[in-house]
Design a protein around this motif. Structure first.
Motif, short mmCIF file in Angstrom:
data_model
loop_
_atom_site.label_atom_id
_atom_site.label_comp_id
_atom_site.label_asym_id
_atom_site.label_seq_id
_atom_site.Cartn_x
_atom_site.Cartn_y
_atom_site.Cartn_z
N GLY A 151 23.78 -3.15 2.76
CA GLY A 151 24.45 -2.28 1.71
C GLY A 151 24.02 -2.53 0.18
O GLY A 151 24.38 -1.83 -0.67
N THR A 152 23.16 -3.64 0.15
CA THR A 152 22.78 -4.02 -1.22
C THR A 152 21.80 -2.85 -1.88
O THR A 152 21.61 -2.83 -3.07
N GLN A 153 21.10 -2.10 -0.93
CA GLN A 153 20.09 -1.19 -1.53
C GLN A 153 19.06 -1.76 -2.44
O GLN A 153 18.73 -0.99 -3.41
N VAL A 154 18.63 -3.01 -2.13
CA VAL A 154 17.71 -3.50 -3.08
C VAL A 154 16.34 -2.64 -3.13
O VAL A 154 15.89 -2.19 -2.10
N PRO A 155 15.92 -2.23 -4.25
CA PRO A 155 14.70 -1.31 -4.60
C PRO A 155 13.77 -1.96 -3.84
O PRO A 155 13.39 -3.17 -4.51
N ILE A 156 13.08 -1.36 -2.89
CA ILE A 156 11.67 -1.66 -2.41
C ILE A 156 10.64 -1.02 -3.06
O ILE A 156 10.53 0.22 -3.15
N TRP A 157 9.50 -1.67 -3.40
CA TRP A 157 8.20 -1.20 -3.81
C TRP A 157 7.13 -1.68 -2.91
O TRP A 157 7.33 -2.70 -2.36
N LEU A 158 6.34 -0.76 -2.89
CA LEU A 158 4.88 -1.35 -2.09
C LEU A 158 3.86 -1.79 -3.07
O LEU A 158 3.45 -0.92 -4.05
N LEU A 159 2.94 -2.96 -2.71
CA LEU A 159 1.94 -3.36 -3.55
C LEU A 159 0.89 -3.35 -2.63
O LEU A 159 0.83 -3.38 -1.62
N GLY A 160 -0.35 -3.08 -3.64
CA GLY A 160 -1.44 -3.10 -2.82
C GLY A 160 -2.68 -3.02 -3.63
O GLY A 160 -2.70 -2.83 -4.83
N SER A 161 -4.02 -3.21 -3.18
CA SER A 161 -5.26 -2.92 -3.74
C SER A 161 -6.19 -2.22 -2.93
O SER A 161 -7.44 -2.14 -3.46
N SER A 162 -5.61 -1.26 -2.25
CA SER A 162 -6.54 -0.42 -1.39
C SER A 162 -5.78 0.90 -1.17
O SER A 162 -4.49 1.13 -1.61
N LEU A 163 -6.13 1.71 -0.37
CA LEU A 163 -5.54 2.78 -0.10
C LEU A 163 -4.28 2.83 1.00
O LEU A 163 -3.37 3.59 0.89
N TYR A 164 -4.14 1.78 1.83
CA TYR A 164 -3.35 1.76 2.84
C TYR A 164 -2.06 1.61 2.13
O TYR A 164 -1.30 2.47 2.63
#
Length: 329
Positions: free
Chosen positions: A159-172
């Motif tokens: 229930g904390t709903q911590v914002p998730i970001w995706l990180l990367g250095s390619s298209l995946y």
């Protein structure tokens, strides 16, 4: 200027140690808060003599506890190194202690060499990479509203709903962030080759989500600002030497700066070109010079936010660099 955030690897510099690096991290975070930076993120790396941020969640808690308003998070946690439940519990605890201030950036790489990855109990079989999307979804479920049929819950976390970001250095990761409707941060501060292509893929394929109705792209840049172009160029040689070491497979503390003219005696043309390519997303110079260079990066990328890495050997000079940058907004 668009919003600015800070990416800190807690650099251990030549002639110092990890304890001082961690003290410097908190000091910089406190200054960053006063200067109006939006986020302060810490990156997971292992078995590297030059960084002190291996226990990322612990360090996020340390920084959040020593500040009051700035968002603090991971840039990122390398999810394949960890069970999603463990990360949900760690960041759920952080979000419970510091509500509304915690970000969870996730990476897909191990953040280290293969031998260290094995020591982290990470399976290196190629099929494990395919588990990343499922692990992200599992993590989202742990941090989202608790379902009555949910047999395993993150406590704290649910229930904390911590914002998730995706990180990367390619298209995946760009494709996955677009599919899941998540914000995306590109690691162009050390791997800029696919930056523009990844941003195009992310924006064109983006599927709106409840929390993020529009795509949000954050671009990693190196910035070293000083009162003069010449002084900034001298400070920049520490980062150039570090990336030269990476070209040669050598690690170590962040080197002392040297006369820029001496750099040409340290590398050959191939190595110099390699370092320049890796550091293409970089702004170095006086405030006016940095403003112009960052303006060109923003125009080219249409970034919604910049996250700034600033590897400077002397802590006072590092503080001054970030202070000058903050004043440009």
């Amino acid at each position: 200027m668009i919003p600015l955030s800070i990416l800190d690897l807690a650099p251990i510099v030549e002639g110092s140690d990890a304890a001082q690096a961690l003290r410097n991290t908190l000091d910089l975070a406190q200054h960053a808060e006063a200067w109006g930076y939006r986020r302060y993120w810490l990156a997971e790396h292992h078995n590297m003599d030059g960084v002190a941020c291996s226990a990322t969640a612990v360090l996020v808690g340390h920084v959040a506890g020593g500040t009051k308003t700035i968002r603090v998070g991971s840039g990122g946690v390398m999810l394949p190194n960890h069970a999603p439940l463990v990360i949900a519990e760690q960041f759920g605890t952080l979000a419970t202690l510091y509500p509304g201030r915690i970000d969870l950036g996730l990476g897909r790489a191990p953040g280290t060499d293969q031998m260290t990855a094995r020591a982290l109990r990470r399976h290196l079989a190629s099929e494990q990479e395919d588990a990343f999307p499922q692990d992200v979804l599992e993590l989202q479920a742990y941090l989202g509203p608790s379902a009555s049929a949910q047999a395993v819950r993150a406590i704290p976390g649910s229930g904390t709903q911590v914002p998730i970001w995706l990180l990367g250095s390619s298209l995946y990761s760009a494709q996955l962030a677009a599919y899941l409707g998540l914000p995306f941060a590109f690691a162009s501060h050390f791997a800029p080759d696919q930056l523009l292509q990844a941003l195009d893929v992310y924006r064109s394929a983006y599927r709106p989500s409840a929390d993020w109705p529009k795509p949000h792209a954050m671009v990693g840049v190196n910035v070293i600002a000083a009162d003069t172009d010449d002084e900034a160029a001298r400070l920049f040689t520490s980062l150039q030497q570090r990336f030269l070491g990476m070209q040669r497979g050598q690690r170590g503390p962040l080197p002392l700066p040297i006369d820029p003219a001496v750099m040409d005696t340290l590398w050959n043309e191939r190595e110099k070109a390699g370092v320049q390519r890796m550091l293409a997303a970089t702004a170095v110079g006086s405030p006016d010079s940095v403003r112009a260079q960052l303006g060109a990066i923003i125009d080219r990328t249409r970034a919604d936010e910049l996250i700034v890495a600033g590897a400077v050997h002397a802590h006072p000079a590092r503080l001054r660099s970030y202070e000058l940058l903050a004043a440009l907004r």
